[in-house]
Design an enzyme around this catalytic site. Structure first.
Site, PDB file in Angstrom:
ATOM      1  N   ALA A 114     -77.815 -31.253  12.393  1.00  0.00           N
ATOM      2  CA  ALA A 114     -76.638 -31.164  11.186  1.00  0.00           C
ATOM      3  C   ALA A 114     -76.432 -30.183  10.675  1.00  0.00           C
ATOM      4  CB  ALA A 114     -77.109 -32.340  10.321  1.00  0.00           C
ATOM      5  N   SER A 141     -74.176 -27.482   8.238  1.00  0.00           N
ATOM      6  CA  SER A 141     -73.071 -27.834   7.200  1.00  0.00           C
ATOM      7  C   SER A 141     -72.329 -26.717   6.620  1.00  0.00           C
ATOM      8  CB  SER A 141     -73.834 -28.218   6.026  1.00  0.00           C
ATOM      9  OG  SER A 141     -74.802 -27.452   5.249  1.00  0.00           O
ATOM     10  N   GLY A 142     -72.575 -25.456   7.239  1.00  0.00           N
ATOM     11  CA  GLY A 142     -71.847 -24.263   6.844  1.00  0.00           C
ATOM     12  C   GLY A 142     -72.894 -23.541   6.132  1.00  0.00           C
ATOM     13  N   GLY A 143     -73.982 -24.090   5.781  1.00  0.00           N
ATOM     14  CA  GLY A 143     -74.822 -23.276   4.750  1.00  0.00           C
ATOM     15  C   GLY A 143     -75.944 -22.446   5.359  1.00  0.00           C
ATOM     16  N   VAL A 144     -76.680 -21.791   4.636  1.00  0.00           N
ATOM     17  CA  VAL A 144     -77.805 -20.923   5.075  1.00  0.00           C
ATOM     18  C   VAL A 144     -79.022 -21.931   5.811  1.00  0.00           C
ATOM     19  CG1 VAL A 144     -78.919 -20.676   3.094  1.00  0.00           C
ATOM     20  CG2 VAL A 144     -79.343 -19.032   4.815  1.00  0.00           C
ATOM     21  N   ASP A 145     -79.380 -23.091   5.010  1.00  0.00           N
ATOM     22  CA  ASP A 145     -80.362 -23.794   5.204  1.00  0.00           C
ATOM     23  C   ASP A 145     -80.259 -24.458   6.719  1.00  0.00           C
ATOM     24  OD1 ASP A 145     -81.725 -23.217   2.906  1.00  0.00           O
ATOM     25  OD2 ASP A 145     -80.900 -24.821   1.787  1.00  0.00           O
ATOM     26  N   MET A 177     -70.606 -32.953  10.150  1.00  0.00           N
ATOM     27  CA  MET A 177     -69.895 -34.156   9.653  1.00  0.00           C
ATOM     28  C   MET A 177     -68.982 -33.861   8.679  1.00  0.00           C
ATOM     29  SD  MET A 177     -73.314 -36.143   9.171  1.00  0.00           S
ATOM     30  CE  MET A 177     -74.711 -34.655   9.305  1.00  0.00           C
ATOM     31  N   CYS A 234     -75.677 -41.050   0.122  1.00  0.00           N
ATOM     32  CA  CYS A 234     -75.030 -40.347   1.318  1.00  0.00           C
ATOM     33  C   CYS A 234     -76.094 -40.191   2.424  1.00  0.00           C
ATOM     34  CB  CYS A 234     -74.407 -39.196   0.781  1.00  0.00           C
ATOM     35  SG  CYS A 234     -73.719 -38.142   2.446  1.00  0.00           S
ATOM     36  N   GLY A 240     -81.346 -29.410   7.507  1.00  0.00           N
ATOM     37  CA  GLY A 240     -82.004 -28.319   6.573  1.00  0.00           C
ATOM     38  C   GLY A 240     -82.665 -28.839   5.867  1.00  0.00           C
ATOM     39  N   CYS A 300     -72.114 -34.735  -2.966  1.00  0.00           N
ATOM     40  CA  CYS A 300     -72.353 -34.532  -1.665  1.00  0.00           C
ATOM     41  C   CYS A 300     -71.198 -34.706  -0.627  1.00  0.00           C
ATOM     42  CB  CYS A 300     -73.226 -35.724  -1.072  1.00  0.00           C
ATOM     43  SG  CYS A 300     -73.732 -35.836   0.558  1.00  0.00           S
TER      44      CYS A 300
END
Length: 456
Positions: free
Chosen positions: A51, A53-57, A77, A142, A167, A263
């Site tokens: 997955a 999300s567009g984040g660093v993790d 998602m 979620c 992440g 979320c």
């Protein structure tokens, strides 16, 4: 660059294989050119849907999986339609950032929509909880219904994945290879487990970075989902994850502000956002001490226990200590640490145990010592659980805690293991109520003493 990784972060790296093709579903796919490593045909195929999300993790999670040699597919998602409400939603920007991560890592990218599922199973529940006067935690719900249910089945059935990854800062009791050996079986939902079913229970364990540990948000996921999940960041700290991202050129996600909103919905003016979906319910702010009306509000659902209530004309801080949905009154107290905010007893609904059943000690003794928290990153609180026949528990705290809130989840721990969680439905009396009760008892005693004639 590889030297910057810990041994645990880089362990178990079979050679990469050709990425799998999507097999339908409500998804859009973009697949960068796959890279074959030497000797790829000699290794077992290990496909992981991560997955993103567009984040660093999530970006670093995908990177670590890629470096272990797995065939990684990034899946974004989309769970919220920004056209459903007025205001800004960052979903399109996040999707673009996730796609750029997959391009950078040279892995396939898929986008899948769960807008309908999120609305029906997460957001509708959130609105219902607020209408009942409770404060929900949509992130926990979620994860249970979307990431570790719909996404899991999409990854297995449509992408042919052997495992999923996220992440989250969490660990399980399984090594990667053990995860790949778990069979993915769609079991029917039932209240009681088959007594003759052989179980090899997987434990959900806190992440190495205890400050970032996210088992709190995973406390409602199923045992079946946990068996098929890899958490690549479980042994790492947030600072080290950022270092990895910087060393591998993931600067566009590294500089993003960490998301702190609901979320998949993001950050926004929460009062205005809720009022787009719930009718205003005007009522009074009422002092818990003398029942004096202190001001007006637009709806009890806009306030949660422990929150500061901004009262017109008063410069001193007042805080929400209780709510009465039947009258619309929101009770406030003139101190952040007012005794009306502290309680030492609560009851949950039927607890979701990660192991599917209550701990053996709790079943045998009906009581068990453990720790719990009802907010992410709050210090773990020692408590005693008492098991009820309906599967709910009474939670008795060793000492009163501030701002216990109906609708939040009480998440239970034994050592570094997250046992599961239950939604808080009832609370015992506050310290202030107990003090008032004692005071009322003492007054008659004093009056009786005054009536006694002095000895002569």
């Amino acid at each position: 660059m590889a030297g910057a990784f810990t041994q645990s972060a880089l362990r178990r790296r079979p050679a990469p294989q050709r990425p799998p093709e999507a097999k339908g579903g409500r998804a859009e796919a973009a697949a960068p050119r796959p890279v074959r490593a030497a000797g790829a045909m000699l290794a077992a195929v290990r496909r992981v849907a991560c997955a993103v999300s567009g984040g660093v993790d999530s970006a670093v999670a995908a990177l670590l999986l890629r470096r272990r040699g797995y065939q990684v597919t990034g899946v974004f998602m989309k769970n919220w339609d920004p056209l459903d409400e007025q205001g800004a939603c960052s979903v399109d920007r996040d999707c673009e950032d996730a796609y750029r991560v997959c391009q950078k890592l040279d892995i396939p990218f898929h986008q899948v929509s769960y807008v309908k599922e999120y609305w029906n199973e997460v957001f509708s529940d959130l609105l219902k909880e607020y209408e009942l006067g409770r404060t929900p935690n949509p992130d926990i719900v979620c994860n249970k219904h979307i990431k570790f249910n719909y996404f899991l089945h999409y990854a297995m059935d449509n992408l042919g994945a052997d495992a999923i990854a996220t992440g989250h800062y969490a660990r399980t009791s399984l090594e990667d290879e053990e995860v790949f050996q778990q069979k993915h079986i769609k079991r029917p939902q039932r209240l009681f487990r088959n007594r003759f079913e052989v179980r090899n229970t997987v434990k959900l364990l806190q992440g190495a970075d205890l400050f970032k540990d996210q088992t709190f948000f995973l406390s409602q996921i199923s045992q079946d989902a946990l068996k098929k999940t890899i958490f690549p960041l479980g042994d790492l700290t947030k600072s080290f994850v950022k270092k990895i991202a910087a060393e591998h050129g993931l600067h566009h996600v590294l500089k993003k502000k960490e998301s702190m909103g609901i979320c998949f919905i993001g950050e926004r003016n929460f009062e205005n956002f809720l009022l787009e979906y719930l009718e205003p319910q005007p009522g009074n702010f009422v002092s818990i001490e003398d029942k004096k009306v202190m001001g007006k509000h637009k709806g009890w659902f806009l306030y949660t226990i422990g929150q500061r209530a901004r009262l017109a004309g008063l410069k001193d801080a007042w805080f929400v200590v209780d709510k009465d949905v039947s009258t619309g009154d929101v009770f406030v107290a003139p101190s952040r640490d007012h005794p009306a905010l502290y309680r030492d007893l609560l009851r949950t609904n039927r607890v979701h145990w990660i192991a599917e059943e209550p701990p053996a000690l709790l079943v045998r003794e009906k009581m068990m010592d453990c720790h719990f928290r009802f907010r992410h990153q709050m210090a773990l609180v020692p408590c005693v659980l008492t098991l009820n026949q309906d599967g709910s528990v009474w939670v008795t705290l060793v000492k009163p805690a501030r701002a216990i809130t109906p609708g939040q989840f009480a998440v239970f721990y034994k050592g570094d293991e997250c046992l599961g969680s239950g939604k808080i439905l009832r609370m015992g009396p506050s310290v202030y109520t107990m003090q008032q009760g004692r005071n009322r008892e003492e007054v008659p005693k004093k009056e009786e003493t005054d009536k006694i004639e002095p000895a002569t």
